[in-house]
Scaffold this active site. Structure first.
Site, PDB file in Angstrom:
ATOM      1  N   HIS A 284      -9.798   1.260   4.989  1.00 49.92           N
ATOM      2  CA  HIS A 284      -8.507   1.380   5.747  1.00 49.92           C
ATOM      3  C   HIS A 284      -8.519   2.325   6.885  1.00 49.92           C
ATOM      4  O   HIS A 284      -9.400   3.306   6.662  1.00 49.92           O
ATOM      5  CB  HIS A 284      -7.241   2.035   4.794  1.00 49.92           C
ATOM      6  CG  HIS A 284      -5.848   1.846   5.194  1.00 49.92           C
ATOM      7  ND1 HIS A 284      -5.576   2.820   6.216  1.00 49.92           N
ATOM      8  CD2 HIS A 284      -4.952   1.008   5.180  1.00 49.92           C
ATOM      9  CE1 HIS A 284      -4.092   2.519   6.495  1.00 49.92           C
ATOM     10  NE2 HIS A 284      -3.713   1.654   5.813  1.00 49.92           N
TER      11      HIS A 284
ATOM     12  N   GLU B 270      -5.458  -4.801  10.737  1.00 49.93           N
ATOM     13  CA  GLU B 270      -4.348  -3.636  10.862  1.00 49.93           C
ATOM     14  C   GLU B 270      -4.503  -3.047  12.234  1.00 49.93           C
ATOM     15  O   GLU B 270      -5.335  -1.782  12.320  1.00 49.93           O
ATOM     16  CB  GLU B 270      -4.331  -2.801   9.541  1.00 49.93           C
ATOM     17  CG  GLU B 270      -4.206  -3.381   8.513  1.00 49.93           C
ATOM     18  CD  GLU B 270      -3.607  -2.450   7.333  1.00 49.93           C
ATOM     19  OE1 GLU B 270      -2.453  -2.613   6.827  1.00 49.93           O
ATOM     20  OE2 GLU B 270      -4.175  -1.476   7.094  1.00 49.93           O
TER      21      GLU B 270
ATOM     22  N   GLU C 125      -6.871   4.793   7.985  1.00 44.88           N
ATOM     23  CA  GLU C 125      -6.996   5.914   7.471  1.00 44.88           C
ATOM     24  C   GLU C 125      -7.954   6.872   6.996  1.00 44.88           C
ATOM     25  O   GLU C 125      -8.321   7.900   6.979  1.00 44.88           O
ATOM     26  CB  GLU C 125      -5.568   6.163   6.778  1.00 44.88           C
ATOM     27  CG  GLU C 125      -4.265   6.213   7.528  1.00 44.88           C
ATOM     28  CD  GLU C 125      -2.953   5.456   6.771  1.00 44.88           C
ATOM     29  OE1 GLU C 125      -3.077   5.606   5.479  1.00 44.88           O
ATOM     30  OE2 GLU C 125      -2.042   5.232   7.575  1.00 44.88           O
TER      31      GLU C 125
ATOM     32  N   SER D  47       3.644  -1.971  10.232  1.00 41.99           N
ATOM     33  CA  SER D  47       5.023  -2.146  10.362  1.00 41.99           C
ATOM     34  C   SER D  47       5.476  -3.319  10.016  1.00 41.99           C
ATOM     35  O   SER D  47       6.476  -3.969  10.608  1.00 41.99           O
ATOM     36  CB  SER D  47       5.175  -1.735  11.644  1.00 41.99           C
ATOM     37  OG  SER D  47       4.945  -0.377  12.048  1.00 41.99           O
TER      38      SER D  47
ATOM     39  N   GLY E 279       2.578  -0.906   4.222  1.00 40.70           N
ATOM     40  CA  GLY E 279       2.849   0.422   4.030  1.00 40.70           C
ATOM     41  C   GLY E 279       4.222   0.639   3.564  1.00 40.70           C
ATOM     42  O   GLY E 279       4.852   0.513   2.626  1.00 40.70           O
ATOM     43  N   GLY E 280       4.877   1.239   4.870  1.00 40.49           N
ATOM     44  CA  GLY E 280       6.483   1.790   4.462  1.00 40.49           C
ATOM     45  C   GLY E 280       7.329   0.839   3.769  1.00 40.49           C
ATOM     46  O   GLY E 280       8.176   1.094   3.101  1.00 40.49           O
TER      47      GLY E 280
ATOM     48  N   GLY F 236       2.413   2.173  10.602  1.00 41.71           N
ATOM     49  CA  GLY F 236       3.402   3.674  10.415  1.00 41.71           C
ATOM     50  C   GLY F 236       4.333   3.862  11.840  1.00 41.71           C
ATOM     51  O   GLY F 236       4.646   4.889  11.774  1.00 41.71           O
TER      52      GLY F 236
ATOM     53  N   ASN G 119       0.769  -1.075  -0.039  1.00 38.63           N
ATOM     54  CA  ASN G 119      -0.070  -0.199  -0.010  1.00 38.63           C
ATOM     55  C   ASN G 119       1.038   1.183   0.019  1.00 38.63           C
ATOM     56  O   ASN G 119       1.436   1.598   0.993  1.00 38.63           O
ATOM     57  CB  ASN G 119      -0.871  -0.207   1.266  1.00 38.63           C
ATOM     58  CG  ASN G 119      -1.803   1.165   1.425  1.00 38.63           C
ATOM     59  OD1 ASN G 119      -1.784   2.082   0.553  1.00 38.63           O
ATOM     60  ND2 ASN G 119      -2.408   1.406   2.586  1.00 38.63           N
ATOM     61  N   TRP G 120       0.936   1.772  -1.202  1.00 42.92           N
ATOM     62  CA  TRP G 120       1.931   3.047  -1.261  1.00 42.92           C
ATOM     63  C   TRP G 120       1.484   4.132  -0.640  1.00 42.92           C
ATOM     64  O   TRP G 120       2.172   5.108  -0.610  1.00 42.92           O
ATOM     65  CB  TRP G 120       2.408   3.383  -2.842  1.00 42.92           C
ATOM     66  CG  TRP G 120       3.130   2.227  -3.551  1.00 42.92           C
ATOM     67  CD1 TRP G 120       3.512   1.075  -3.121  1.00 42.92           C
ATOM     68  CD2 TRP G 120       3.896   2.439  -4.559  1.00 42.92           C
ATOM     69  NE1 TRP G 120       4.428   0.464  -3.597  1.00 42.92           N
ATOM     70  CE2 TRP G 120       4.613   1.061  -4.953  1.00 42.92           C
ATOM     71  CE3 TRP G 120       4.021   3.361  -5.654  1.00 42.92           C
ATOM     72  CZ2 TRP G 120       5.339   0.800  -6.192  1.00 42.92           C
ATOM     73  CZ3 TRP G 120       4.561   3.221  -6.813  1.00 42.92           C
ATOM     74  CH2 TRP G 120       5.297   1.988  -6.827  1.00 42.92           C
ATOM     75  N   LYS G 121       0.082   4.334  -0.272  1.00 39.03           N
ATOM     76  CA  LYS G 121      -0.700   5.536   0.334  1.00 39.03           C
ATOM     77  C   LYS G 121      -0.404   6.586  -0.650  1.00 39.03           C
ATOM     78  O   LYS G 121      -0.290   6.661  -1.778  1.00 39.03           O
ATOM     79  CB  LYS G 121      -0.085   5.754   1.871  1.00 39.03           C
ATOM     80  CG  LYS G 121      -0.248   4.408   2.637  1.00 39.03           C
ATOM     81  CD  LYS G 121      -0.037   4.336   3.907  1.00 39.03           C
ATOM     82  CE  LYS G 121      -0.223   3.302   4.681  1.00 39.03           C
ATOM     83  NZ  LYS G 121      -0.183   3.463   5.996  1.00 39.03           N
TER      84      LYS G 121
HETATM   85  P1  PGA Z   1       2.720   0.225   7.469  1.00 34.17           P
HETATM   86  O1  PGA Z   1       1.225   0.600   6.973  1.00 34.17           O
HETATM   87  O2  PGA Z   1       3.481  -0.980   6.980  1.00 34.17           O
HETATM   88  O3  PGA Z   1       3.628   1.376   7.021  1.00 34.17           O
HETATM   89  O4  PGA Z   1       2.653   0.335   9.003  1.00 34.17           O
HETATM   90  C1  PGA Z   1       0.363  -0.644   6.960  1.00 34.17           C
HETATM   91  C2  PGA Z   1      -1.050  -0.072   6.195  1.00 34.17           C
HETATM   92  O5  PGA Z   1      -1.372   1.152   6.661  1.00 34.17           O
HETATM   93  O6  PGA Z   1      -1.570  -0.818   5.173  1.00 34.17           O
END
Ligand code: PGA
Length: 249
Positions: free
Chosen positions: A94, A166, A96, A212, A233-234, A172, A9-11
Site C-alpha cells: 500500500h 491506487e 502508505e 475515494s 478505505g474511508g 483519502g 481497508n480499515w487502516k
Molecule cells: P480511500 O482509501 O478509499 O479512503 O481513498 C483507499 C485505500 O487507501 O486503500
C-alpha cells in the site's frame, strides 16, 4: 474467471469495541454473495472477526505482514500467524507503507512470495503520485512497481494475486480518478501482464481500483471493462456504504 471484489481497508482505525460494532453492523447489510467481500481490519481484530464471520461470505485480510516465519523482528507479524487466525488475503505494498515505512517493490516482492508460500493471496497495490502523473511518468511508475513486485512469479503464482491500482493523489482525498483514467491504467496493467506471461492470465487477474471509492461513484467505476472492484478505505468504515459497494456491480 475474474471475480468482482470489494475489499475494505480499515487502516489504523477502530478499537476492539468500535471494531465489533462496525462488523456487527456490516453483517446486517445486504451483501451481494456473488461478490468476493473482504475486510482488512487492524491485527488486533483478526482472531475475533474470524469467529464473528463464520457462516458469512466475508473473508478476512491483513494489512501487512513480515517475510520471515518467526524470529527477532520486534513488532512484526508473520504470515503463519495470520493464517492461524483465519486470514486469507494480505494487502501488500500500500502506498502508505511505501511512503511512511520505506517499503520498496523489492522488499514487497519477498512478502508476496511469503504470502503465496502459505497459500494466502496477496492484494498487491501500485499507484503513482500526483507529481508523477503531472510529469507523465505514471505508466512507467506502475510498470516498474508491477515488474519488481510480481514478475518474478510463475504463472500459477501470479494467478493467485489480486492487483489494486491506487493513485496516491486519490487516496483519502475525496478526489477520485475518473472511470476513464482508472480504466486506462487497468488496461495498461493487463497489457504488461499479457506481454510478460500471456493474454489468458492477463484476462483472469482481478484488478481493483482504490482511491475515494464510495457508493456515489462505485457503479460507474466498476462498470469499466477492466475494473473488477474496489479497495476501499474511508467508505468501508460505514456499514451501509460498505454494503452498498458490494451491490454496485
Ligand atoms: P480511500 O482509501 O478509499 O479512503 O481513498 C483507499 C485505500 O487507501 O486503500
Amino acid at each position: 474467471m475474474r471475480k468482482n471484489i470489494v475489499a475494505g481497508n480499515w487502516k489504523m482505525n477502530l478499537d476492539i469495541n468500535e471494531g465489533d460494532t462496525l462488523l456487527s453492523n456490516i453483517l446486517e447489510q445486504p451483501i451481494d454473495s456473488a461478490v468476493t467481500t473482504i475486510i482488512a481490519p487492524p491485527f488486533i481484530h483478526l482472531e475475533r472477526f474470524h469467529q464473528m464471520l463464520s457462516g458469512s461470505n466475508i473473508a478476512l485480510a491483513a494489512q501487512n505482514c513480515h517475510n520471515q516465519v518467526s524470529g527477532a523482528y520486534t513488532g512484526e507479524v508473520s504470515v503463519k500467524m495470520l493464517k492461524s487466525v483465519g486470514v486469507q488475503y494480505v494487502i501488500l505494498g500500500h502506498s502508505e507503507r511505501r511512503d511512511y515505512f520505506n517499503e520498496d517493490s523489492i522488499t514487497i516482492s519477498y512478502k508476496v512470495n511469503h504470502v503465496l508460500e502459505h497459500e494466502l493471496r496477496p492484494i498487491y497495490c501500485c499507484g503513482e503520485s500526483l507529481e508523477q502523473r503531472k510529469e507523465g511518468v505514471h505508466f512507467d511508475t506502475i510498470e516498474k512497481q508491477i515488474k519488481q513486485g510480481l514478475f518474478h512469479l510463475n504463472e500459477m503464482e501470479l494467478r493467485n494475486c489480486i492487483i489494486a491500482y491506487e493513485p496516491i493523489w486519490a487516496i483519502g482525498t475525496g478526489e477520485t480518478a475518473s472511470p476513464e483514467q482508472a480504466q486506462e491504467i487497468h488496461e495498461f496493467i493487463r497489457s504488461i501482464i499479457a506481454k510478460q506471461y500471456n493474454p489468458m492470465v492477463a484476462e483472469e487477474i482481478s484488478i481493483l481500483y482504490g482511491g475515494s471509492v464510495k457508493p456515489s461513484n462505485a457503479r460507474e467505476l466498476f462498470a469499466s471493462k477492466d475494473i473488477d472492484g474496489g479497495l476501499v478505505g474511508g467508505a468501508s468504515l460505514d456499514a451501509q456504504s460498505f454494503g452498498q459497494l458490494t451491490n454496485s456491480f
